[in-house]
Scaffold this motif. Structure first.
Motif, PDB file in Angstrom:
ATOM      1  N   ALA A  16       0.829  -1.201   0.000  1.00 27.87           N
ATOM      2  CA  ALA A  16       0.000   0.000   0.000  1.00 27.87           C
ATOM      3  C   ALA A  16       0.867   1.257   0.000  1.00 27.87           C
ATOM      4  O   ALA A  16       0.575   2.224  -0.706  1.00 27.87           O
ATOM      5  N   ALA A  17       1.932   1.233   0.790  1.00 30.31           N
ATOM      6  CA  ALA A  17       2.831   2.391   0.837  1.00 30.31           C
ATOM      7  C   ALA A  17       3.456   2.651  -0.528  1.00 30.31           C
ATOM      8  O   ALA A  17       3.603   3.804  -0.947  1.00 30.31           O
ATOM      9  N   ASP A  18       3.796   1.600  -1.237  1.00 28.35           N
ATOM     10  CA  ASP A  18       4.366   1.738  -2.577  1.00 28.35           C
ATOM     11  C   ASP A  18       3.353   2.387  -3.525  1.00 28.35           C
ATOM     12  O   ASP A  18       3.694   3.286  -4.285  1.00 28.35           O
ATOM     13  N   VAL A  19       2.107   1.944  -3.473  1.00 26.60           N
ATOM     14  CA  VAL A  19       1.061   2.513  -4.333  1.00 26.60           C
ATOM     15  C   VAL A  19       0.831   3.985  -3.995  1.00 26.60           C
ATOM     16  O   VAL A  19       0.667   4.826  -4.881  1.00 26.60           O
ATOM     17  N   LEU A  20       0.832   4.309  -2.693  1.00 28.99           N
ATOM     18  CA  LEU A  20       0.541   5.670  -2.247  1.00 28.99           C
ATOM     19  C   LEU A  20       1.744   6.601  -2.287  1.00 28.99           C
ATOM     20  O   LEU A  20       1.594   7.816  -2.159  1.00 28.99           O
ATOM     21  N   GLY A  21       2.934   6.039  -2.441  1.00 30.52           N
ATOM     22  CA  GLY A  21       4.140   6.869  -2.442  1.00 30.52           C
ATOM     23  C   GLY A  21       4.569   7.270  -1.041  1.00 30.52           C
ATOM     24  O   GLY A  21       5.205   8.301  -0.851  1.00 30.52           O
ATOM     25  N   PHE A  22       4.203   6.465  -0.023  1.00 29.36           N
ATOM     26  CA  PHE A  22       4.576   6.711   1.367  1.00 29.36           C
ATOM     27  C   PHE A  22       5.731   5.795   1.747  1.00 29.36           C
ATOM     28  O   PHE A  22       5.985   4.787   1.107  1.00 29.36           O
ATOM     29  N   ASP A  23       6.369   6.135   2.831  1.00 28.22           N
ATOM     30  CA  ASP A  23       7.315   5.237   3.469  1.00 28.22           C
ATOM     31  C   ASP A  23       6.484   4.236   4.279  1.00 28.22           C
ATOM     32  O   ASP A  23       5.535   4.635   4.963  1.00 28.22           O
ATOM     33  N   PRO A  24       6.778   2.925   4.216  1.00 28.49           N
ATOM     34  CA  PRO A  24       5.979   1.942   4.960  1.00 28.49           C
ATOM     35  C   PRO A  24       5.881   2.219   6.458  1.00 28.49           C
ATOM     36  O   PRO A  24       4.835   2.042   7.062  1.00 28.49           O
ATOM     37  N   VAL A  25       6.972   2.679   7.064  1.00 27.73           N
ATOM     38  CA  VAL A  25       6.960   2.975   8.499  1.00 27.73           C
ATOM     39  C   VAL A  25       5.992   4.120   8.794  1.00 27.73           C
ATOM     40  O   VAL A  25       5.225   4.073   9.762  1.00 27.73           O
ATOM     41  N   SER A  26       5.989   5.148   7.951  1.00 22.62           N
ATOM     42  CA  SER A  26       5.090   6.282   8.148  1.00 22.62           C
ATOM     43  C   SER A  26       3.626   5.868   8.023  1.00 22.62           C
ATOM     44  O   SER A  26       2.789   6.294   8.821  1.00 22.62           O
ATOM     45  N   LEU A  27       3.326   5.048   7.034  1.00 18.66           N
ATOM     46  CA  LEU A  27       1.956   4.581   6.866  1.00 18.66           C
ATOM     47  C   LEU A  27       1.534   3.726   8.057  1.00 18.66           C
ATOM     48  O   LEU A  27       0.439   3.894   8.594  1.00 18.66           O
TER      49      LEU A  27
END
Length: 71
Positions: A16-27
């Motif tokens: 999901a973080a990859d799709v949204l352009g977020f860092d996984p830890v932040s998400l």
């Protein structure tokens, strides 16, 4: 239910973080903060169209079709 909704699936925080352009830890942290605010079951809806559920020690994330479309 249209075809896009039918094809939707629960995904990991990293996907999901990859799709949204977020860092996984932040998400993951945003999901945890949102779940604590609700103070109910381990579920979170931090942003419009994003739903997350805690399954064991991991989060599973469902993105509305609008989040999964290319820009």
């Amino acid at each position: 239910m249209n075809a896009e909704e039918r094809d939707a699936r629960w995904m990991s925080v990293a996907e999901a973080a990859d799709v949204l352009g977020f860092d996984p830890v932040s998400l993951r942290r945003a999901l945890a903060r949102c779940a604590r605010r609700r103070d109910e079951d381990p579920a979170a809806e931090p942003f419009d169209g994003i739903v997350a559920r805690k399954v064991g020690n991991t989060w599973r994330v469902w993105l509305a079709p609008a989040w999964r479309r290319p820009a």
